[in-house]
Design a protein around this motif. Sequence first.
Motif, PDB file in Angstrom:
ATOM      1  N   ALA A 190       4.845  -4.186  -4.043  1.00 48.50           N
ATOM      2  CA  ALA A 190       4.980  -2.723  -3.992  1.00 48.50           C
ATOM      3  C   ALA A 190       6.186  -2.268  -4.816  1.00 48.50           C
ATOM      4  N   GLU A 201       7.486  -3.989  -7.424  1.00 45.08           N
ATOM      5  CA  GLU A 201       7.126  -4.246  -8.819  1.00 45.08           C
ATOM      6  C   GLU A 201       6.245  -3.112  -9.362  1.00 45.08           C
ATOM      7  N   ALA A 202       5.413  -2.548  -8.508  1.00 42.88           N
ATOM      8  CA  ALA A 202       4.511  -1.466  -8.927  1.00 42.88           C
ATOM      9  C   ALA A 202       5.200  -0.105  -8.922  1.00 42.88           C
ATOM     10  N   ASP A 203       6.473  -0.064  -8.579  1.00 39.97           N
ATOM     11  CA  ASP A 203       7.253   1.175  -8.548  1.00 39.97           C
ATOM     12  C   ASP A 203       6.712   2.219  -7.574  1.00 39.97           C
ATOM     13  N   PHE A 204       6.137   1.773  -6.487  1.00 34.35           N
ATOM     14  CA  PHE A 204       5.761   2.705  -5.418  1.00 34.35           C
ATOM     15  C   PHE A 204       7.021   3.224  -4.716  1.00 34.35           C
ATOM     16  N   ASN A 264      10.885   5.869  -5.714  1.00 30.89           N
ATOM     17  CA  ASN A 264      10.438   5.164  -6.919  1.00 30.89           C
ATOM     18  C   ASN A 264      11.503   5.382  -8.005  1.00 30.89           C
ATOM     19  N   SER A 265      11.235   4.915  -9.223  1.00 25.80           N
ATOM     20  CA  SER A 265      12.264   4.963 -10.280  1.00 25.80           C
ATOM     21  C   SER A 265      12.612   6.388 -10.689  1.00 25.80           C
TER      22      SER A 265
END
Lengths: 243, 243
Positions: free
Chosen positions: A150, A152-155, A224-225
């Motif tokens: 999660a 890594e997927a930027d959730f 997130n980012s």
Amino acid sequence: MNKIYVIGIGPGNYEQMTMAAVQALEESDTIIGYTVYVDLVKDRFPGKEFLTTPMTKEVDRCVMAFEEAAKGKTVSMICSGDAGVYGMAGLMYEVGAGYPDTELQIIAGVTAANAGAAVLGAPLIHDFCLISLSDLLTPWEKIEKRLRLASEADFSIVLYNPSSKKRADYLQKACDLMLESKSPETVCGIVFNIGREGEGSRIMTLAELRDTKVDMFTTVFIGNSQTRNLKGKMVTPRGYRNV
Amino acid sequence: MNKIYVIGIGPGNYEQMTMAAVQALEESDTIIGYTVYVDLVKDRFPGKEFLTTPMTKEVDRCVMAFEEAAKGKTVSMICSGDAGVYGMAGLMYEVGAGYPDTELQIIAGVTAANAGAAVLGAPLIHDFCLISLSDLLTPWEKIEKRLRLASEADFSIVLYNPSSKKRADYLQKACDLMLESKSPETVCGIVFNIGREGEGSRIMTLAELRDTKVDMFTTVFIGNSQTRNLKGKMVTPRGYRNV
């Protein structure tokens, strides 16, 4: 056909219940739930029969609901938040396989992710996940994998059950896993006692969250980012393009 | 200090609104929203001023809310579902940076994930993610990555905005990505017109979902590896251990 309502009563305060939930509770003869949740609604629904079972006796609680319904009563099973999110709706269907004459109606409620987000600002505007850190019924390796992927997927990520007496360091472990992909500057927030006495919140970075102690009445939000701290509010934009 | 309520009105029917939402709307002089949402509440709140802007004019809609509040009116900005989930709460904070004399109060609502789950049974009992397939503001590559990693992590997944005229094949593309990690037999469900006229649902496998056409009023649910079809209800267990 007997009928049981399975109701999410929202975060705790009466005002955050839906009108459908109130109607179903008013219609009910018997209201069943975990002691803490029953105490949240008891005063609002005088004249009802209230039955409780302690935490961890969830299967007994479901059986109790079906047995009471079989007596011809209108029964409501209540959960805090939404009955369909880490709640009793699933187990009621599983136990209900043994009671073919009883129909379930699930009444959705406002879960801690949404109620807590409203307190913090707008952290969940874009894609997000809910992850429970409780490893009572889920192997910790599975939880680790979800935290890693999660991140890594930027959730944006909401953590339920972030801590308990037996799991005092789980939030720290979770933060370390998320820090493999997320920046230590990622905007995070915690909300405690949502919709109840002593409600409060704090915004901090992921690095700070790692060293923060929370209790079991706290919900944790990791941005997130793109998430920003806008004048003390945790705000995630609608996307990754400026339009 | 002026105040604007940013309100999630729930899936559409009046009964699924929270009492806090109703109170705020009753207190308001002016109710602002996308035309379709204003039509959902208009009849329930006579005597209010209703202002609308079309879809894609979200920034204009926010500015309108702040300008009306600056005139001394009590203003509510409404969204369907929850204002904090793909809703207006975030943009209101962003636009609000230019209006320091106005305070926002976010009132959480029942989002389509929770309302739709209640129709299907109990698909979201365990960890899950929300992913929007709209690539208007998010690069498709980002959406792909989330679909892949969320599937690899065995999350239940809820898809918002699964289709539009311009994106007729996106659900199929999304299913192909999820099928890289999820079994074609994974239990899935779709719910259309949640809380509105013509509400309905279907349960199917992920392989079947891949070849199903849905419209923009549909919310799509993909189970995790433990999700079962129990007599026509989509039910996810509480964990991975039988307790």
